[in-house]
Motif scaffolding. Structure first.
Motif, PDB file in Angstrom:
ATOM      1  N   LYS A 204       9.209  12.899 -42.109  1.00 52.15           N
ATOM      2  CA  LYS A 204       8.948  14.248 -41.585  1.00 52.15           C
ATOM      3  C   LYS A 204       8.107  14.230 -40.308  1.00 52.15           C
ATOM      4  O   LYS A 204       7.569  15.246 -39.895  1.00 52.15           O
ATOM      5  CB  LYS A 204       8.268  15.131 -42.631  1.00 52.15           C
ATOM      6  CG  LYS A 204       9.115  15.313 -43.874  1.00 52.15           C
ATOM      7  CD  LYS A 204       8.607  16.480 -44.698  1.00 52.15           C
ATOM      8  CE  LYS A 204       9.141  16.413 -46.097  1.00 52.15           C
ATOM      9  NZ  LYS A 204       8.485  15.309 -46.863  1.00 52.15           N
ATOM     10  N   GLU A 205       8.000  13.059 -39.677  1.00 49.00           N
ATOM     11  CA  GLU A 205       7.262  12.987 -38.417  1.00 49.00           C
ATOM     12  C   GLU A 205       8.069  13.626 -37.295  1.00 49.00           C
ATOM     13  O   GLU A 205       9.282  13.527 -37.262  1.00 49.00           O
ATOM     14  CB  GLU A 205       6.988  11.518 -38.052  1.00 49.00           C
ATOM     15  CG  GLU A 205       5.947  10.866 -38.933  1.00 49.00           C
ATOM     16  CD  GLU A 205       5.950   9.337 -38.823  1.00 49.00           C
ATOM     17  OE1 GLU A 205       4.977   8.733 -39.299  1.00 49.00           O
ATOM     18  OE2 GLU A 205       6.913   8.771 -38.284  1.00 49.00           O
ATOM     19  N   LYS A 206       7.328  14.225 -36.363  1.00 51.72           N
ATOM     20  CA  LYS A 206       7.972  14.825 -35.194  1.00 51.72           C
ATOM     21  C   LYS A 206       7.441  14.141 -33.952  1.00 51.72           C
ATOM     22  O   LYS A 206       6.282  13.740 -33.900  1.00 51.72           O
ATOM     23  CB  LYS A 206       7.625  16.314 -35.098  1.00 51.72           C
ATOM     24  CG  LYS A 206       8.118  17.142 -36.242  1.00 51.72           C
ATOM     25  CD  LYS A 206       7.624  18.565 -36.060  1.00 51.72           C
ATOM     26  CE  LYS A 206       7.782  19.382 -37.323  1.00 51.72           C
ATOM     27  NZ  LYS A 206       7.184  20.712 -37.170  1.00 51.72           N
TER      28      LYS A 206
ATOM     29  N   GLU B 159      16.595  20.068 -43.999  1.00 53.27           N
ATOM     30  CA  GLU B 159      15.754  19.165 -44.791  1.00 53.27           C
ATOM     31  C   GLU B 159      16.304  19.087 -46.214  1.00 53.27           C
ATOM     32  O   GLU B 159      16.408  18.010 -46.791  1.00 53.27           O
ATOM     33  CB  GLU B 159      14.292  19.643 -44.791  1.00 53.27           C
ATOM     34  CG  GLU B 159      13.566  19.176 -43.542  1.00 53.27           C
ATOM     35  CD  GLU B 159      12.251  19.883 -43.283  1.00 53.27           C
ATOM     36  OE1 GLU B 159      11.744  20.586 -44.185  1.00 53.27           O
ATOM     37  OE2 GLU B 159      11.735  19.721 -42.164  1.00 53.27           O
TER      38      GLU B 159
ATOM     39  N   GLU C  83      12.072  18.242 -29.176  1.00 54.11           N
ATOM     40  CA  GLU C  83      11.290  17.814 -30.333  1.00 54.11           C
ATOM     41  C   GLU C  83      12.239  17.146 -31.321  1.00 54.11           C
ATOM     42  O   GLU C  83      13.216  17.747 -31.747  1.00 54.11           O
ATOM     43  CB  GLU C  83      10.624  19.017 -31.000  1.00 54.11           C
ATOM     44  CG  GLU C  83       9.783  18.623 -32.197  1.00 54.11           C
ATOM     45  CD  GLU C  83       9.443  19.806 -33.079  1.00 54.11           C
ATOM     46  OE1 GLU C  83       8.316  20.309 -32.962  1.00 54.11           O
ATOM     47  OE2 GLU C  83      10.306  20.229 -33.877  1.00 54.11           O
TER      48      GLU C  83
ATOM     49  N   ALA D 242      12.655  15.327 -34.961  1.00 52.39           N
ATOM     50  CA  ALA D 242      12.005  15.168 -36.272  1.00 52.39           C
ATOM     51  C   ALA D 242      12.849  14.261 -37.143  1.00 52.39           C
ATOM     52  O   ALA D 242      14.079  14.360 -37.153  1.00 52.39           O
ATOM     53  CB  ALA D 242      11.836  16.527 -36.929  1.00 52.39           C
TER      54      ALA D 242
END
Length: 491
Positions: free
Chosen positions: A382-384, A354, A375, A377
Motif C-alpha cells: 500500500k505504499e505510494k 484494492e 502517484e 500505489a
RNA sequence: CGGGAUGUAGCGUAGCCCGGUUAUCGCGCCUGGUUUGGGACCAGGAGGUCGCAAGUUCGAAUCUUGCCAUCCCGACCA
C-alpha cells in the motif's frame, strides 16, 4: 462502504468468502455445491491456465479431450481407484424426461428410458483414458505418450467451499505412458517440479515438495507426490499432485507394448493435476483485510489508472495523458485499464481496486500533470510514490516485478515463522494450535497416523523430498523413527 | 450425512413471538444538477412471486409441513 469485508482475525472463513464474492471472482449458483466463476475470476484462471499450458507443452505434452461420462464397467476396472472415488460419484441412470401426467407443465424422469449401463460422471479420467490408450499403444515406438486434458470433473462433496471444494471444478489432468519404471518416475517428479515452479514463480506462493504417506495416497497410485502451501491461518493446502501409477492401470486395462526384443510388457503410468483450487490458495496466501492481493504475473489486470480532475476541461487534459500512458504500458505487454467512469469518485475507485487486488494503481491528477508526475500505489504494501511521467512506464514495469518478488518473499517469511519442530506431544499440539506446520517424528505406521489425526486434528502433509535423515522417537508412540515428517491442519 | 443458524428489492436489514389496509430503513440503481487528491451532496424516481410448494384461516412475510439454497461446527474428502 457497502462492500466492507470481514476481518481475517474476526472470522477467517467469512473473510475468505467475502473476498471471493465481493472481489467478483465467483458467485453462488442455483445448484447445490456448484459455483459460478465470474469473468474476473475466470480471467485469473485463464492466466494461470495459459502459463501452465505453455509449461506442459515445453515439457513435451499435448492436449486432448476425453468424455465426461465413463461407463460403470470401465470405471470399476481398476479396483482401488474405483473404491477411492465410489462415495463421491454422480451417476447418470436415465437419458430422457417426459411430461408428468400428475402435474401439468412439470417433467419427470421417464422410467422407460433407463440406461442399460450407468454412466459415471468423471471424478478423474484414468479409466476412460487407459481404456483408450490400450488401442493407441502397441510398440515401444508409441511411447512415451504424453497427454494432458483441461476439463471439468465432479466429486459429490458433502461440504463445499468456494474454489476449495465444490462438486464440479475445473482442472487439468496429465496422463502419461512410459516404457520403463524409471522414466515414469522421472516424469512424475518432473511434473511436480513444473507445478512447484509455477506456484512459486507465478502465484508467488512457496511450496514444500514431498511424498504422501500410504494413507493419503491417490487411490490406484504406487506413489503420490505433492506440493503443500501454507495459508495465512497456518493451515496447509495441497496445491498440486503428481502420481506414479506403476503398472496398475496398464494391468487393469491390459495396456501392453512390444519392447525392442519383441517381448510384451505392461506400460508404466503417471497422472498429475492442479485445479481451480489453486485460486483458493492464492487468495488465502496473500490477501488482506482490504481485499485481494494478486501477483502481477497472473493478475487479470495489472495496472489501473484513476483520473482526478475538475471540470470538463480538466478531464480532457488528464484523459489525453492517461491514454498516452495506457498505450505505452500496453506496448510493454502490461494489462492496464483506464477507469474514466465519471459516476464514481476517485476514493471509491481506490477502495474498489484494492478489493480486487490490482497490483498497481496510478492516480493521475491535474496537479500531477503540472509537475509532470503521477502517484503510483502498490497493492502489496500500500505504499505510494510520486514518479516522473518520463520514467513512469519503466518504473511500473520494475514495480510489477518487485511486487511479484515481494509477495513471494513475504509468504516465504511467513512460512518460516510458522514452521517448527516438536519433540513432545505437548509441544506438538501447542504448535498446531498456534497455526504452525510441525516437523515431527512418526513411527511410519498407518495406525499412528490415524490416531494423531483423531486427537490432534492434524495430518501428515508429506514426507519432504530430500528430507534429512535423523533418528528420533515418534511423537505419539515413542517408537523409533528415522526422519521427521510434515504435520499440519489442512484444508 | 448429523448438529446449529439463516433466507424479506442487487447488498445489508426492520417487521415474525402475539396473522389484519399501500412491507421498514440504509447502501446501491435511474433522472437532473452541483461535485471529483481515499468509499461526495441535493432533489426527484424506479425496483418486492417476503427462498419455493402445499396446508390452516374470512385473511399468511408472520402459524404448520415438505422441499431448495447458503453459512458455521462435525463426519467425509487425492
Amino acid at each position: 462502504m457497502g462492500k466492507a469485508i470481514t476481518g481475517r482475525e474476526e472470522d477467517y472463513s467469512q473473510w475468505y468468502n467475502d473476498l471471493v464474492i465481493k472481489g467478483s471472482l465467483a458467485d453462488y449458483s442455483a445448484v447445490r455445491g456448484c459455483m459460478v466463476i465470474k469473468p474476473y475470476g475466470f480471467t485469473l484462471w485463464e492466466n494461470m491456465r495459459n502459463q501452465l499450458d505453455k509449461m506442459f507443452k515445453e515439457t513435451g505434452h499435448v492436449n486432448a479431450y476425453f468424455p465426461l461420462f465413463i461407463p460403470k464397467s470401465l470405471f470399476e476396472a481398476e479396483e482401488k481407484n474405483a473404491e477411492g472415488f465410489a462415495k463421491e460419484c454422480a451417476i447418470v441412470t436415465h437419458y430422457r424426461l417426459k411430461s408428468d401426467p400428475s402435474k401439468s407443465g412439470k417433467l419427470m424422469v421417464d422410467p422407460e428410458a433407463k440406461l442399460e449401463e450407468e454412466l459415471i460422471v468423471r471424478p478423474t479420467s484414468e479409466a476412460i483414458i487407459w481404456s483408450t490408450y490400450k488401442n493407441w499403444i502397441q510398440s515401444y515406438r508409441d511411447l512415451p505418450l504424453l497427454i494432458n486434458q483441461w476439463a471439468n470433473v465432479v466429486r459429490w462433496e458433502m461440504r463445499t467451499r468456494l474454489f476449495l471444494r465444490t462438486a464440479e471444478f475445473l482442472w487439468q489432468e496429465g496422463h502419461t505412458a512410459h516404457a520403463t519404471r524409471e522414466e515414469a518416475l522421472e516424469e512424475t517428479e518432473k511434473m511436480l517440479g513444473v507445478y512447484a515452479d509455477f506456484v512459486e514463480q507465478y502465484m508467488a506462493v512457496p511450496v514444500i515438495k514431498g511424498i504422501k504417506t500410504p494413507n493419503e495416497r491417490f487411490a490406484g497410485a504406487d506413489e503420490t507426490y505433492c506440493i503443500e502451501a501454507m495459508m495465512q491461518d497456518g493451515k496447509a493446502l495441497q496445491a498440486g499432485t503428481s502420481h506414479f501409477l506403476g503398472q496398475n492401470f496398464a494391468k487393469a486395462f491390459d495396456v501392453q507394448f512390444s519392447n525392442k526384443e519383441n517381448k510384451l510388457e505392461y506400460v508404466w503410468a503417471t497422472s498429475w493435476g492442479v485445479s481451480t483450487r489453486l485460486i483458493g490458495a492464492l487468495i488465502m496466501a496473500h490477501s488482506d483485510d482490504q481485499g485481494l492481493v494478486l501477483p502481477p504475473r497472473i493478475a487479470p489486470l495489472q495496472v489501473v489508472i484513476v483520473p482526478i480532475y475538475k471540470g470538463e476541461e480538466g478531464k480532457k487534459i488528464v484523459d489525453e495523458k492517461a491514454r498516452w500512458i495506457v498505450n505505452e504500458l500496453k506496448g510493454k505487454g502490461i494489462s492496464v485499464k483506464y477507469d474514466d467512469d465519471d459516476t464514481a469518485r476517485p476514493g471509491w475507485k481506490f477502495a474498489e481496486y484494492e478489493l480486487k487486488g490490482v497490483p498497481v494503481r496510478i492516480a493521475l491528477g491535474q496537479r500531477d500533470l503540472e509537475q509532470n508526475v503521477a502517484e503510483v500505489a502498490r497493492r502489496d504494501t500500500k505504499e505510494k510514490q510520486t514518479v516522473s511521467l518520463d520514467n513512469l512506464v519503466n518504473e511500473v514495469e520494475k514495480l510489477l516485478e518487485d511486487i511479484q518478488q515481494n509477495m513471494f518473499n513475504r509468504a516465504l517469511l511467513f512460512r518460516k515463522e510458522h514452521i517448527c519442530q516438536a519433540d513432545t506431544w505437548e509441544e506438538f499440539v501447542q504448535a498446531l494450535d498456534k497455526g504452525n506446520f510441525v516437523m515431527a517424528h512418526w513411527d511410519g505406521t498407518s495406525e499412528t497416523e490415524e490416531k494423531i489425526k483423531e486427537t490432534a486434528k492434524a495430518t501428515i502433509r508429506c514426507i519432504p523430498l530430500n528430507n534429512p535423515q535423523e533418528s528420533g522417537k515418534c511423537i505419539l508412540t515413542g517408537n523409533l523413527s528415522k526422519e521427521r515428517v510434515l504435520f499440519a491442519r489442512a484444508y
